[in-house]
Scaffold this active site. Structure first.
Site, PDB file in Angstrom:
ATOM      1  N   ASN A 133      20.164  30.231  36.736  1.00 18.39           N
ATOM      2  CA  ASN A 133      19.350  31.064  35.553  1.00 18.39           C
ATOM      3  C   ASN A 133      19.837  30.721  34.272  1.00 18.39           C
ATOM      4  O   ASN A 133      21.197  31.063  33.721  1.00 18.39           O
ATOM      5  CB  ASN A 133      19.734  32.496  36.145  1.00 18.39           C
ATOM      6  CG  ASN A 133      19.098  33.290  34.800  1.00 18.39           C
ATOM      7  OD1 ASN A 133      17.943  33.121  33.942  1.00 18.39           O
ATOM      8  ND2 ASN A 133      19.217  34.659  34.935  1.00 18.39           N
TER       9      ASN A 133
ATOM     10  N   LYS B 165      18.676  31.514  31.418  1.00 20.33           N
ATOM     11  CA  LYS B 165      18.632  32.576  30.318  1.00 20.33           C
ATOM     12  C   LYS B 165      18.202  32.187  29.202  1.00 20.33           C
ATOM     13  O   LYS B 165      17.520  31.155  28.919  1.00 20.33           O
ATOM     14  CB  LYS B 165      19.960  33.443  30.286  1.00 20.33           C
ATOM     15  CG  LYS B 165      20.460  34.004  31.562  1.00 20.33           C
ATOM     16  CD  LYS B 165      21.715  35.020  31.645  1.00 20.33           C
ATOM     17  CE  LYS B 165      21.894  35.309  33.131  1.00 20.33           C
ATOM     18  NZ  LYS B 165      23.041  36.403  33.066  1.00 20.33           N
TER      19      LYS B 165
ATOM     20  N   HIS C  34      14.705  40.403  36.671  1.00 20.35           N
ATOM     21  CA  HIS C  34      16.311  40.350  36.285  1.00 20.35           C
ATOM     22  C   HIS C  34      16.794  41.398  35.716  1.00 20.35           C
ATOM     23  O   HIS C  34      16.201  42.091  34.814  1.00 20.35           O
ATOM     24  CB  HIS C  34      16.516  39.190  35.484  1.00 20.35           C
ATOM     25  CG  HIS C  34      18.031  38.855  35.144  1.00 20.35           C
ATOM     26  ND1 HIS C  34      18.731  39.427  34.431  1.00 20.35           N
ATOM     27  CD2 HIS C  34      18.814  38.115  35.786  1.00 20.35           C
ATOM     28  CE1 HIS C  34      20.114  39.062  34.549  1.00 20.35           C
ATOM     29  NE2 HIS C  34      20.055  38.113  35.394  1.00 20.35           N
TER      30      HIS C  34
ATOM     31  N   GLU D  21      22.011  41.318  42.644  1.00 17.11           N
ATOM     32  CA  GLU D  21      22.913  41.317  41.365  1.00 17.11           C
ATOM     33  C   GLU D  21      23.444  42.680  40.879  1.00 17.11           C
ATOM     34  O   GLU D  21      22.679  43.211  40.317  1.00 17.11           O
ATOM     35  CB  GLU D  21      22.041  40.431  40.283  1.00 17.11           C
ATOM     36  CG  GLU D  21      21.623  39.217  40.725  1.00 17.11           C
ATOM     37  CD  GLU D  21      21.398  38.121  39.450  1.00 17.11           C
ATOM     38  OE1 GLU D  21      22.064  37.193  39.512  1.00 17.11           O
ATOM     39  OE2 GLU D  21      20.810  38.661  38.615  1.00 17.11           O
TER      40      GLU D  21
ATOM     41  N   GLY E 129      27.866  38.253  34.145  1.00 16.13           N
ATOM     42  CA  GLY E 129      28.519  37.904  33.094  1.00 16.13           C
ATOM     43  C   GLY E 129      29.501  38.531  32.742  1.00 16.13           C
ATOM     44  O   GLY E 129      30.015  38.218  31.377  1.00 16.13           O
TER      45      GLY E 129
ATOM     46  N   GLY F 238      24.472  32.357  36.716  1.00 13.86           N
ATOM     47  CA  GLY F 238      24.015  32.380  35.364  1.00 13.86           C
ATOM     48  C   GLY F 238      24.977  31.546  34.424  1.00 13.86           C
ATOM     49  O   GLY F 238      24.858  30.205  34.281  1.00 13.86           O
TER      50      GLY F 238
HETATM   51  P1  PGA Z   1      26.319  35.172  35.737  1.00 11.13           P
HETATM   52  O1  PGA Z   1      24.773  35.617  35.589  1.00 11.13           O
HETATM   53  O2  PGA Z   1      26.448  34.226  36.675  1.00 11.13           O
HETATM   54  O3  PGA Z   1      26.467  34.828  34.285  1.00 11.13           O
HETATM   55  O4  PGA Z   1      27.061  36.434  35.987  1.00 11.13           O
HETATM   56  C1  PGA Z   1      24.155  35.704  36.978  1.00 11.13           C
HETATM   57  C2  PGA Z   1      22.582  36.340  36.645  1.00 11.13           C
HETATM   58  O5  PGA Z   1      22.550  36.978  35.535  1.00 11.13           O
HETATM   59  O6  PGA Z   1      21.620  35.967  37.128  1.00 11.13           O
END
Ligand code: PGA
Length: 260
Positions: A5, A7, A98, A171, A177, A237
């Site tokens: 992802n 983003k 999401h 998630e 994040g 992410g």
């Molecule tokens: P992250 O994001 O790996 O940066 O924690 C995961 C996501 O939001 O799908």
């Protein structure tokens, strides 16, 4: 399944370069494993990079996905992008619901279910995201919240000859994040509850719906999730923006062989 992802990162040009980097890192390993049948690798760039990334992935076993979709196909819906448009752009997958969209943009469980249904109706696999906030977890409401988010999706998709076209990504919001992933056993407990709900909705077909974990997945911790019995992959992410790190997550599949 390992899905990236991206983003709100990358233009068409820089996204195509990242996709080529990922292909270079992942392809030799995938080749040894017998190709895309062994592990589905999906890149989800922003809409404006879809065409360029599709071109970069052409001829490779990696798949393309989008990060959102609208529930209507065509019409007076300024700013929206529909499932037929994504199919025409080369997508096979689309992330829906999401937590950033649920929390920043107010997407409801019902809206997410409509999007999932529209996607599946056009042959796209919706990767439906569910997850609790830290306050909800601390209040002991994790399963209630996650199953509540799942319910309209389970009700609006039907199993035909096989499993419905859908994947579920668990998630936890507090893990996204933050560099603070869930513990493998905690993620498994929620994934098992999700699995039970899918089986209740769709019978045996529910058992083969992929359930992914997402939230601070890195090469170092990916195997801890991938080896859990009800976790079939990861939604990545931050680490997906670096080809070597993302490939490290994909290769973590090797560290789960024969483990339960
Ligand atoms: P992250 O994001 O790996 O940066 O924690 C995961 C996501 O939001 O799908």
């Amino acid at each position: 399944m390992i899905a990236a992802n991206w983003k709100l990162h990358h233009t068409a040009e820089t996204g195509a370069a990242l996709a080529r980097g990922v292909v270079d890192e992942v392809l030799p390993w995938l080749g040894e494993r017998g190709g895309a049948e062994a592990v589905r690798v999906v890149l989800c760039p922003p809409f404006t990079a879809l065409h360029a990334v599709a071109a970069a992935l052409a001829g490779s076993p990696l798949d393309l996905g989008a990060q959102d979709v609208f529930w209507e196909d065509w019409g007076a819906y300024t700013g929206e992008v529909s499932a037929p448009m994504l199919v025409a752009a080369g997508c096979r997958y689309v992330i829906v619901g999401h937590s950033e969209r649920r929390h920043l943009l107010g997407e409801t469980d019902e809206a997410v279910a409509r999007k999932a249904r529209a996607a599946a109706g056009h042959g796209l696999v919706p990767i439906v995201c569910v997850g609790e906030t830290l306050a909800q977890r601390e209040a002991g409401r994790t399963e209630q919240v996650v199953l509540g988010q799942l319910a309209p999706v389970a009700e609006s998709l039907v199993a035909g000859g096989g499993p419905p076209l859908v994947a579920i990504a668990y998630e936890p919001v507090w893990a996204i994040g933050t560099g603070r992933p869930a513990r493998g056993a905690d993620a498994q407990a929620v994934a098992a509850a999700i699995r039970d709900r899918l089986v209740a909705a769709w019978g045996d077909a529910g058992a083969s719906v992929p359930v992914l974990y997402g939230g601070s997945v890195k090469p170092e911790n990916a195997a801890e999730f991938l080896r859990q019995p009800d976790i079939d992959g990861a939604l990545v992410g931050g680490a997906s923006l670096d080809p070597a790190a993302f490939a490290g997550v994909v290769r973590a599949v090797d560290d789960t062989e024969g483990e339960a």
